[in-house]
Design an enzyme around this catalytic site. Structure first.
Site, PDB file in Angstrom:
ATOM      1  N   TYR A  93      -2.236  -0.466  10.343  1.00 60.37           N
ATOM      2  CA  TYR A  93      -2.219  -0.818   8.921  1.00 60.37           C
ATOM      3  C   TYR A  93      -0.896  -0.387   8.290  1.00 60.37           C
ATOM      4  O   TYR A  93      -0.265  -1.167   7.573  1.00 60.37           O
ATOM      5  CB  TYR A  93      -3.403  -0.149   8.217  1.00 60.37           C
ATOM      6  CG  TYR A  93      -3.553  -0.502   6.760  1.00 60.37           C
ATOM      7  CD1 TYR A  93      -4.130  -1.708   6.385  1.00 60.37           C
ATOM      8  CD2 TYR A  93      -3.133   0.371   5.758  1.00 60.37           C
ATOM      9  CE1 TYR A  93      -4.283  -2.038   5.046  1.00 60.37           C
ATOM     10  CE2 TYR A  93      -3.274   0.058   4.425  1.00 60.37           C
ATOM     11  CZ  TYR A  93      -3.851  -1.152   4.064  1.00 60.37           C
ATOM     12  OH  TYR A  93      -3.990  -1.467   2.745  1.00 60.37           O
ATOM     13  N   SER A 151       0.854  -1.187   0.000  1.00 59.68           N
ATOM     14  CA  SER A 151       0.000   0.000   0.000  1.00 59.68           C
ATOM     15  C   SER A 151       0.885   1.229   0.000  1.00 59.68           C
ATOM     16  O   SER A 151       2.024   1.178   0.467  1.00 59.68           O
ATOM     17  CB  SER A 151      -0.879  -0.001   1.252  1.00 59.68           C
ATOM     18  OG  SER A 151      -1.557   1.234   1.395  1.00 59.68           O
TER      19      SER A 151
END
Length: 198
Positions: A79, A66
């Site tokens: 995350y 990501s």
């Protein structure tokens, strides 16, 4: 998979979950689950399939990480940590393959911005022309192209290369101002996430 299909030549690690809460508000169980799915799964799939790739000196490891694996984001501390780990892990394994002379085992690390899959429903982007919410088909096409080109890192959209470069050359205070300007502080303000199925 090994029992049913045998050895694989392309491994794509694409599993991911997101908590979307401030760190102190995130339950410990979700923090652990986040690391298990977003990071540890890479370890176990590589352990399962990398030996055969190394033996034949052929294969491709694709880590879907990501853009949050390259820069911190409010309400995504767990995350971000898991995706930073995925990026670092894939980079390290890539170097290990080169060091061992297994140059036929390729690595592609994918760091996309928000993808319209439901996982980040409610998240918003301040500058949609510069940092749009990406469509899954577009991202998949870019990943396939990167694999075919043996591209080691893929940031989507392309402006992330410039923004990441700025992060590394600017002082921290300037980087924080840029993050605030580009809306990184507010991305998760209206986060809902994927609706749970009954």
């Amino acid at each position: 998979v090994k029992k049913e299909v045998g050895d694989v030549s392309i491994l794509v690690n694409n599993a991911g979950i997101v908590t979307g809460k401030m760190f102190m508000d995130a339950p410990d169980s979700l923090l652990e689950k986040n690391m298990e799915v977003n990071t540890m799964a890479h370890f176990w799939t590589y352990k399962a399939f990398l030996p055969a790739m190394m033996a034949s000196n052929h294969g491709h490891l694709v880590s879907i990480a990501s853009s949050a694996g390259t820069i911190g984001v409010c309400r995504l501390s767990d995350y971000c940590a898991s995706k930073f780990a995925a990026v670092g892990f894939a980079e390290s394994v890539n170097l290990e393959m080169k060091d061992l002379g297994r140059t036929g085992v390729k690595t592609t690390i994918v760091c996309p911005y928000l993808i319209n899959t439901g996982m980040f429903d409610g998240s918003r982007t301040k500058w949609p022309r510069l940092l749009p919410v990406l469509e899954p088909e577009y991202v998949a096409e870019k990943i396939i192209t990167a694999i075919r080109r043996d591209q080691e890192i893929l940031l989507i959209p392309r402006c992330l290369y410039f923004l990441l470069f700025l992060k590394w050359i600017l002082p921290v205070k300037a980087t924080v101002l840029f993050e605030e300007y580009f809306g990184i502080f507010r991305i998760m303000d209206d986060f809902k996430g994927r609706a749970k199925e009954d």
